[in-house]
Each structure stands twice: as C-alpha cells, then as structure tokens.
Scaffold this motif. Structure first.
Motif, PDB file in Angstrom:
ATOM      1  N   ILE A  51       0.901  -1.079   0.142  1.00 62.38           N
ATOM      2  CA  ILE A  51       0.158   0.089  -0.099  1.00 62.38           C
ATOM      3  C   ILE A  51       0.896   1.291  -0.004  1.00 62.38           C
ATOM      4  O   ILE A  51       1.917   1.174   0.618  1.00 62.38           O
ATOM      5  CB  ILE A  51      -0.942  -0.072   1.031  1.00 62.38           C
ATOM      6  N   ASN A  52       0.338   2.155  -0.743  1.00 62.13           N
ATOM      7  CA  ASN A  52       1.254   3.377  -0.868  1.00 62.13           C
ATOM      8  C   ASN A  52       1.058   4.356   0.567  1.00 62.13           C
ATOM      9  O   ASN A  52       0.322   4.008   1.387  1.00 62.13           O
ATOM     10  CB  ASN A  52       0.711   3.968  -1.950  1.00 62.13           C
ATOM     11  N   TRP A  53       1.884   5.555   0.602  1.00 67.29           N
ATOM     12  CA  TRP A  53       1.733   6.340   1.774  1.00 67.29           C
ATOM     13  C   TRP A  53       0.521   6.749   2.425  1.00 67.29           C
ATOM     14  O   TRP A  53       0.239   6.852   3.375  1.00 67.29           O
ATOM     15  CB  TRP A  53       2.697   7.351   1.726  1.00 67.29           C
ATOM     16  N   SER A  54      -0.268   7.065   1.217  1.00 70.50           N
ATOM     17  CA  SER A  54      -1.939   7.564   1.613  1.00 70.50           C
ATOM     18  C   SER A  54      -2.895   6.585   1.688  1.00 70.50           C
ATOM     19  O   SER A  54      -4.000   6.734   2.183  1.00 70.50           O
ATOM     20  CB  SER A  54      -2.184   8.648   0.569  1.00 70.50           C
ATOM     21  N   GLY A  55      -2.622   5.277   1.261  1.00 72.09           N
ATOM     22  CA  GLY A  55      -3.762   4.241   1.167  1.00 72.09           C
ATOM     23  C   GLY A  55      -4.367   4.186   0.198  1.00 72.09           C
ATOM     24  O   GLY A  55      -5.342   3.587  -0.056  1.00 72.09           O
ATOM     25  N   GLY A  56      -4.237   5.082  -0.958  1.00 69.62           N
ATOM     26  CA  GLY A  56      -4.815   5.151  -2.050  1.00 69.62           C
ATOM     27  C   GLY A  56      -4.718   4.177  -3.141  1.00 69.62           C
ATOM     28  O   GLY A  56      -5.460   4.036  -4.138  1.00 69.62           O
TER      29      GLY A  56
END
Length: 124
Positions: A51-56
């Motif tokens: 998952i990326n840093w923002s969760g997007g």
C-alpha cells in the motif's frame, strides 16, 4: 526509523477470516510505503500485498487477490491485512514491512524495516 509489531495471527479453519495488525512506532509512519509478506519453512518471503503512503493505491499477489485487503490508518500508525476465505495454503508466518523509496513493491529487498512476524495457521 520505524519499529513494527504484528499481531492478530492464530489458528482458523479453512473458509474463515483473520485480521492482522501492524503497529508502527515513530511519527513518520505516513511517509512509508508498507507491505505484507509471508514465509513458510525453507522458502523465501513471498509478497502478499502493498500500500502506498496515503492508502490510495494497493497491490496484491495473484494468490490473494479478491480475498485479502490491505489498509492503513495513519492517524493510528497501524497497518492492517484483512484475510477472508482463508485456505490451508495461506498458512505461514506473516510479516509487515516498511520502505521509504518508491520501487519494486513486491521485492522484499526494497523494504528497510521488518516486524517479528505473526503465525497464521489454516486447518482443512
């Protein structure tokens, strides 16, 4: 620097569900890309989800796509892995991992920080 502690593993019957958590220390959790890997005896750690840093943006191994969901709560410094429709072949030690740089999200060598692992056992 970030320290990671997994929890939520256990024994479950095939078809059941578990939710793994990974608690991160430090104030910079939101700046890390996160991943889940799993390992069985005699084998290398295998990519499960990222998952990326923002969760997007999320990524999944084909073997878990549609059954597992990775998510994060940056306010709580916690990473999650919801595992549904579990199969005996999902039995493994599950690790959460963190990395700063954007790279190959499926490669364990791209991750700088690791938790101690939590055992998941799925009985048939």
């Amino acid at each position: 620097q970030v320290q990671l502690v997994e929890s939520g593993g256990g024994l479950v019957q095939a078809g059941g569900s578990l939710r793994l958590s990974c608690a991160a220390s430090g104030r910079t959790f939101s700046s890390y890309y996160m991943g889940w890997f799993r390992q069985t005896p005699g084998k290398e750690r295998a990519f499960v989800a990222a998952i990326n840093w923002s969760g997007g943006t999320t990524y999944y191994a084909d073997s878990v796509k549609g059954r597992f969901t990775i998510s994060r709560d940056n306010a709580e410094n916690t990473l999650y892995l919801q595992m549904n429709s579990l199969k005996p072949e999902d039995t493994a030690v599950y690790y959460c991992a963190a990395r700063r740089a954007v790279g190959d999200f499926a490669s364990q060598y791209e991750y700088n920080h690791w938790g101690q692992g939590t055992q998941v056992t799925v009985s048939s």
